[in-house]
Scaffold this motif. Structure first.
Motif, PDB file in Angstrom:
ATOM      1  N   TYR A  18       0.823  -1.076  -0.067  1.00 40.76           N
ATOM      2  CA  TYR A  18      -0.160   0.007  -0.106  1.00 40.76           C
ATOM      3  C   TYR A  18       0.837   1.301   0.012  1.00 40.76           C
ATOM      4  CZ  TYR A  18      -4.161  -2.849   0.960  1.00 40.76           C
ATOM      5  OH  TYR A  18      -5.106  -3.875   0.843  1.00 40.76           O
ATOM      6  N   GLY A  19       0.648   2.014  -0.764  1.00 38.07           N
ATOM      7  CA  GLY A  19       1.291   3.342  -0.860  1.00 38.07           C
ATOM      8  C   GLY A  19       2.466   3.642  -1.921  1.00 38.07           C
ATOM      9  N   GLN A  20       2.650   2.356  -2.303  1.00 39.42           N
ATOM     10  CA  GLN A  20       3.789   2.182  -3.278  1.00 39.42           C
ATOM     11  C   GLN A  20       3.340   2.348  -4.777  1.00 39.42           C
ATOM     12  OE1 GLN A  20       6.130  -1.580  -2.646  1.00 39.42           O
ATOM     13  NE2 GLN A  20       7.496  -0.604  -1.239  1.00 39.42           N
ATOM     14  N   THR A  21       4.361   2.887  -5.492  1.00 35.24           N
ATOM     15  CA  THR A  21       3.932   2.910  -6.874  1.00 35.24           C
ATOM     16  C   THR A  21       4.512   1.800  -7.969  1.00 35.24           C
ATOM     17  OG1 THR A  21       4.418   5.383  -6.685  1.00 35.24           O
ATOM     18  CG2 THR A  21       4.547   4.417  -9.062  1.00 35.24           C
ATOM     19  N   GLY A  22       3.627   1.601  -8.942  1.00 35.07           N
ATOM     20  CA  GLY A  22       3.729   0.398  -9.707  1.00 35.07           C
ATOM     21  C   GLY A  22       2.811   0.472 -10.950  1.00 35.07           C
ATOM     22  N   ARG A  23       2.802  -0.467 -11.771  1.00 39.21           N
ATOM     23  CA  ARG A  23       1.985  -0.623 -13.007  1.00 39.21           C
ATOM     24  C   ARG A  23       0.622  -1.003 -12.742  1.00 39.21           C
ATOM     25  NH1 ARG A  23       4.233  -2.901 -18.831  1.00 39.21           N
ATOM     26  NH2 ARG A  23       2.398  -2.277 -20.090  1.00 39.21           N
ATOM     27  N   VAL A  24      -0.373  -0.521 -13.292  1.00 45.52           N
ATOM     28  CA  VAL A  24      -1.798  -1.057 -13.099  1.00 45.52           C
ATOM     29  C   VAL A  24      -1.849  -2.192 -13.873  1.00 45.52           C
ATOM     30  CG1 VAL A  24      -4.178  -0.430 -13.429  1.00 45.52           C
ATOM     31  CG2 VAL A  24      -2.467   1.479 -12.859  1.00 45.52           C
ATOM     32  N   ARG A  25      -2.488  -3.026 -13.294  1.00 43.99           N
ATOM     33  CA  ARG A  25      -2.872  -4.390 -13.948  1.00 43.99           C
ATOM     34  C   ARG A  25      -4.402  -4.822 -13.682  1.00 43.99           C
ATOM     35  NH1 ARG A  25      -0.564 -10.120 -11.531  1.00 43.99           N
ATOM     36  NH2 ARG A  25      -2.295  -9.980 -10.254  1.00 43.99           N
ATOM     37  N   LEU A  26      -5.065  -5.329 -14.764  1.00 40.78           N
ATOM     38  CA  LEU A  26      -6.321  -5.104 -14.884  1.00 40.78           C
ATOM     39  C   LEU A  26      -6.736  -6.589 -15.118  1.00 40.78           C
ATOM     40  CD1 LEU A  26      -9.441  -4.023 -15.247  1.00 40.78           C
ATOM     41  CD2 LEU A  26      -8.799  -3.544 -17.715  1.00 40.78           C
ATOM     42  N   THR A  27      -7.705  -7.200 -14.506  1.00 41.88           N
ATOM     43  CA  THR A  27      -8.292  -8.268 -14.702  1.00 41.88           C
ATOM     44  C   THR A  27     -10.085  -7.822 -15.000  1.00 41.88           C
ATOM     45  OG1 THR A  27      -6.951  -9.717 -13.590  1.00 41.88           O
ATOM     46  CG2 THR A  27      -9.115 -10.764 -13.906  1.00 41.88           C
ATOM     47  N   THR A  28     -10.490  -8.393 -16.141  1.00 41.51           N
ATOM     48  CA  THR A  28     -12.060  -8.040 -16.327  1.00 41.51           C
ATOM     49  C   THR A  28     -12.582  -9.640 -16.296  1.00 41.51           C
ATOM     50  OG1 THR A  28     -11.321  -6.399 -17.462  1.00 41.51           O
ATOM     51  CG2 THR A  28     -13.415  -7.149 -18.061  1.00 41.51           C
ATOM     52  N   LEU A  29     -13.766  -9.609 -15.506  1.00 47.38           N
ATOM     53  CA  LEU A  29     -14.579 -10.949 -15.430  1.00 47.38           C
ATOM     54  C   LEU A  29     -16.040 -10.669 -15.664  1.00 47.38           C
ATOM     55  CD1 LEU A  29     -12.710 -11.563 -12.110  1.00 47.38           C
ATOM     56  CD2 LEU A  29     -12.489 -12.745 -14.226  1.00 47.38           C
ATOM     57  N   THR A  30     -16.491 -10.500 -16.852  1.00 46.16           N
ATOM     58  CA  THR A  30     -17.945 -10.565 -17.014  1.00 46.16           C
ATOM     59  C   THR A  30     -18.169 -11.658 -17.846  1.00 46.16           C
ATOM     60  OG1 THR A  30     -18.101  -9.286 -19.105  1.00 46.16           O
ATOM     61  CG2 THR A  30     -17.727  -8.094 -16.993  1.00 46.16           C
ATOM     62  N   LYS A  31     -19.540 -12.138 -18.309  1.00 46.08           N
ATOM     63  CA  LYS A  31     -19.978 -13.116 -19.037  1.00 46.08           C
ATOM     64  C   LYS A  31     -19.502 -12.604 -20.516  1.00 46.08           C
ATOM     65  CE  LYS A  31     -23.259 -15.790 -16.860  1.00 46.08           C
ATOM     66  NZ  LYS A  31     -24.788 -16.377 -16.878  1.00 46.08           N
ATOM     67  N   GLU A  32     -19.524 -11.302 -20.665  1.00 45.64           N
ATOM     68  CA  GLU A  32     -19.233 -11.199 -22.194  1.00 45.64           C
ATOM     69  C   GLU A  32     -17.673 -11.312 -22.388  1.00 45.64           C
ATOM     70  OE1 GLU A  32     -21.190  -7.443 -23.098  1.00 45.64           O
ATOM     71  OE2 GLU A  32     -22.953  -7.937 -22.404  1.00 45.64           O
ATOM     72  N   PHE A  33     -17.099 -10.923 -21.244  1.00 45.90           N
ATOM     73  CA  PHE A  33     -15.417 -10.484 -21.770  1.00 45.90           C
ATOM     74  C   PHE A  33     -14.511 -11.125 -20.590  1.00 45.90           C
ATOM     75  CE2 PHE A  33     -11.975  -7.503 -22.231  1.00 45.90           C
ATOM     76  CZ  PHE A  33     -11.335  -7.815 -23.224  1.00 45.90           C
ATOM     77  N   PHE A  34     -13.665 -11.982 -20.803  1.00 47.06           N
ATOM     78  CA  PHE A  34     -12.949 -12.416 -19.779  1.00 47.06           C
ATOM     79  C   PHE A  34     -11.459 -12.213 -20.118  1.00 47.06           C
ATOM     80  CE2 PHE A  34      -9.962 -16.075 -18.596  1.00 47.06           C
ATOM     81  CZ  PHE A  34      -9.829 -15.973 -17.352  1.00 47.06           C
ATOM     82  N   MET A  35     -10.797 -11.396 -19.402  1.00 44.75           N
ATOM     83  CA  MET A  35      -9.552 -10.889 -19.622  1.00 44.75           C
ATOM     84  C   MET A  35      -8.509 -10.870 -18.522  1.00 44.75           C
ATOM     85  SD  MET A  35      -8.197  -6.964 -21.260  1.00 44.75           S
ATOM     86  CE  MET A  35      -8.410  -6.351 -19.692  1.00 44.75           C
ATOM     87  N   PRO A  36      -7.986 -11.950 -18.270  1.00 45.15           N
ATOM     88  CA  PRO A  36      -7.065 -12.105 -17.214  1.00 45.15           C
ATOM     89  C   PRO A  36      -5.637 -11.339 -17.296  1.00 45.15           C
ATOM     90  CG  PRO A  36      -7.005 -14.167 -18.113  1.00 45.15           C
ATOM     91  CD  PRO A  36      -7.810 -13.208 -18.894  1.00 45.15           C
ATOM     92  N   ARG A  37      -5.332 -10.464 -16.054  1.00 43.68           N
ATOM     93  CA  ARG A  37      -3.769 -10.042 -15.829  1.00 43.68           C
ATOM     94  C   ARG A  37      -3.429  -9.192 -17.143  1.00 43.68           C
ATOM     95  NH1 ARG A  37      -5.880 -12.061 -11.573  1.00 43.68           N
ATOM     96  NH2 ARG A  37      -4.748 -13.555 -10.464  1.00 43.68           N
ATOM     97  N   PHE A  38      -4.100  -8.138 -17.355  1.00 42.61           N
ATOM     98  CA  PHE A  38      -3.600  -7.377 -18.555  1.00 42.61           C
ATOM     99  C   PHE A  38      -2.862  -6.051 -17.967  1.00 42.61           C
ATOM    100  CE2 PHE A  38      -4.683  -3.445 -21.171  1.00 42.61           C
ATOM    101  CZ  PHE A  38      -3.991  -3.728 -22.369  1.00 42.61           C
ATOM    102  N   LEU A  39      -1.659  -5.903 -18.304  1.00 39.58           N
ATOM    103  CA  LEU A  39      -0.815  -4.826 -17.959  1.00 39.58           C
ATOM    104  C   LEU A  39      -1.254  -3.564 -18.808  1.00 39.58           C
ATOM    105  CD1 LEU A  39       2.507  -6.762 -17.695  1.00 39.58           C
ATOM    106  CD2 LEU A  39       1.190  -5.948 -16.002  1.00 39.58           C
ATOM    107  N   GLU A  40      -1.814  -2.401 -17.993  1.00 39.26           N
ATOM    108  CA  GLU A  40      -2.396  -1.303 -18.675  1.00 39.26           C
ATOM    109  C   GLU A  40      -0.959  -0.436 -19.090  1.00 39.26           C
ATOM    110  OE1 GLU A  40      -5.047  -0.311 -19.660  1.00 39.26           O
ATOM    111  OE2 GLU A  40      -6.849  -0.925 -18.171  1.00 39.26           O
ATOM    112  N   ARG A  41      -1.169   0.667 -19.607  1.00 44.14           N
ATOM    113  CA  ARG A  41      -0.325   1.725 -20.165  1.00 44.14           C
ATOM    114  C   ARG A  41      -0.317   2.628 -19.013  1.00 44.14           C
ATOM    115  NH1 ARG A  41      -1.176   4.108 -25.667  1.00 44.14           N
ATOM    116  NH2 ARG A  41      -3.471   4.345 -24.697  1.00 44.14           N
ATOM    117  N   ASP A  42      -0.684   2.435 -17.881  1.00 45.79           N
ATOM    118  CA  ASP A  42      -0.672   3.332 -16.761  1.00 45.79           C
ATOM    119  C   ASP A  42       0.007   2.885 -15.394  1.00 45.79           C
ATOM    120  OD1 ASP A  42      -2.618   4.879 -18.022  1.00 45.79           O
ATOM    121  OD2 ASP A  42      -4.514   3.520 -17.547  1.00 45.79           O
TER     122      ASP A  42
END
Length: 347
Positions: A289-313
């Motif tokens: 907590y409080g540390q800086t890093g890259r944003v990693r997104l996991t999307t979990l819906t019935k329309e779209f499954f996207m595990p462990r995506f590294l954002e450009r943020d």
């Protein structure tokens, strides 16, 4: 995390079932040689997939992303900003409506009056924002008025250093917005990006124009901008900053608290999407907590499954709060290692 683990099992079972599943993921499993329905039991188990690759969403055939259960439904395809190469495409059936109805529940009726109309001053064309904000307005009983805005043209001008043309195009967009505000006194709610909000506020008093709530999104949202908006622009208007994109949905702002020193703090729409802040050099490791890093997104819906995506943020990892009892992200900004190659344009 039990409910998240159960949600993961449900989504994995759906996308990897030969009857309902997504062609891309069914093909992935054939090559991988293991059955996620048996082996993925918790959220952490999703590490087994490795990292979701950007390129998988660039180009076609886009129907490989449509779950078989939805093959006969009307399909939307929404593109990302497209600031680098071929834009990423994401299919949608109803997710954009669900995402924005969930967001609607966070908006106070006092400032976003039900039945009042909206002005959408943001990217149009193949991006989901136009339809999403329009649905938000309709869901709340209003009508959405929209401007034309092509961010890719702005990015081309910026790359060519034609700053006079950038300013001319911005004036063109703002003129459209001002025309609509003057012509329709039923508009009480506004969606726009930070740079365009700044340009609008230079021209008129938004409060005098009848605006009572502003929904604002874009990566150029900084603590300095946040302070300026609250001190110079709002005059009692409610400000709802968001961190949203085509792949995630919409992360909502933490309720404003002066103790946060104008930091922009977002929480994802759990369990439909999970945001984590990871070590850029070891992206399977979540930072403290409080540390800086890259944003990693996991999307979990019935329309779209996207595990462990590294954002450009990049961002700081934020602890849970009373309103959102799960991790958030603080002060999201373009990933510093990419800054030479990413042009954000109007955002």
């Amino acid at each position: 995390m039990t409910s998240l683990d159960q949600h993961v099992r449900d989504i994995v079972a759906w996308h990897f079932d030969p009857e309902t599943g997504t062609p891309f993921w069914l093909d992935f499993v054939k090559k991988a040689g293991w059955d996620p329905r048996k082996e993925i039991r918790t959220y952490r188990d999703l590490d087994r997939f490795g990292f979701f690759e950007d390129e998988w969403l660039r180009g076609g055939p886009v129907r490989r992303w449509v779950p078989k259960a939805y093959a006969s439904k009307p399909i939307y395809t929404f593109e990302t900003g497209g600031s680098t190469g071929v834009p990423k495409s994401r299919v949608n059936i109803n997710d954009f409506r669900i995402d924005y109805e969930m967001f609607s529940d966070t908006l106070p009726d006092e400032h976003f009056p039900r039945g009042s109309d909206w002005l959408m001053v943001g990217p149009s064309g193949p991006r989901r924002l136009r339809l999403a904000v329009e649905h938000l307005a309709q869901h709340r009983g209003g009508i959405s008025f929209c401007v034309d805005l092509d961010p890719r043209w702005v990015i081309k001008l910026l790359k060519a250093r034609q700053m006079d043309q950038v300013e001319a195009y911005k004036r063109h967009v703002i003129e459209q917005a001002l025309t609509l505000l003057k012509a329709h006194d039923s508009i009480r709610c506004l969606f726009t990006t930070p740079k365009l909000l700044e340009a609008l506020a230079e021209k008129i008093s938004l409060k005098k124009a009848g605006i009572r709530g502003i929904f604002c999104g874009g990566t150029e949202m900084t603590p300095q901008f946040h302070r300026w908006v609250r001190e110079e622009v709002l005059e009692g208007i409610y400000f709802a900053p968001t961190y949203g994109n085509t792949l995630m949905g919409l992360a909502v702002h933490k309720p404003f608290d002066l103790k946060d020193n104008y930091a922009i703090i977002y929480y994802p729409p759990m369990p439909r999407a999970v945001l984590e802040v990871v070590d850029p050099d070891h992206p399977t490791r979540i930072v403290e907590y409080g540390q800086t890093g890259r944003v990693r997104l996991t999307t979990l819906t019935k329309e779209f499954f996207m595990p462990r995506f590294l954002e450009r943020d990049e961002a700081e990892r934020e602890p849970p709060c009373d309103a959102y009892p799960w991790d958030g992200v603080r002060n999201v900004r373009p990933f510093s290692r990419f800054q030479t190659s990413v042009t954000e344009g109007v955002y």
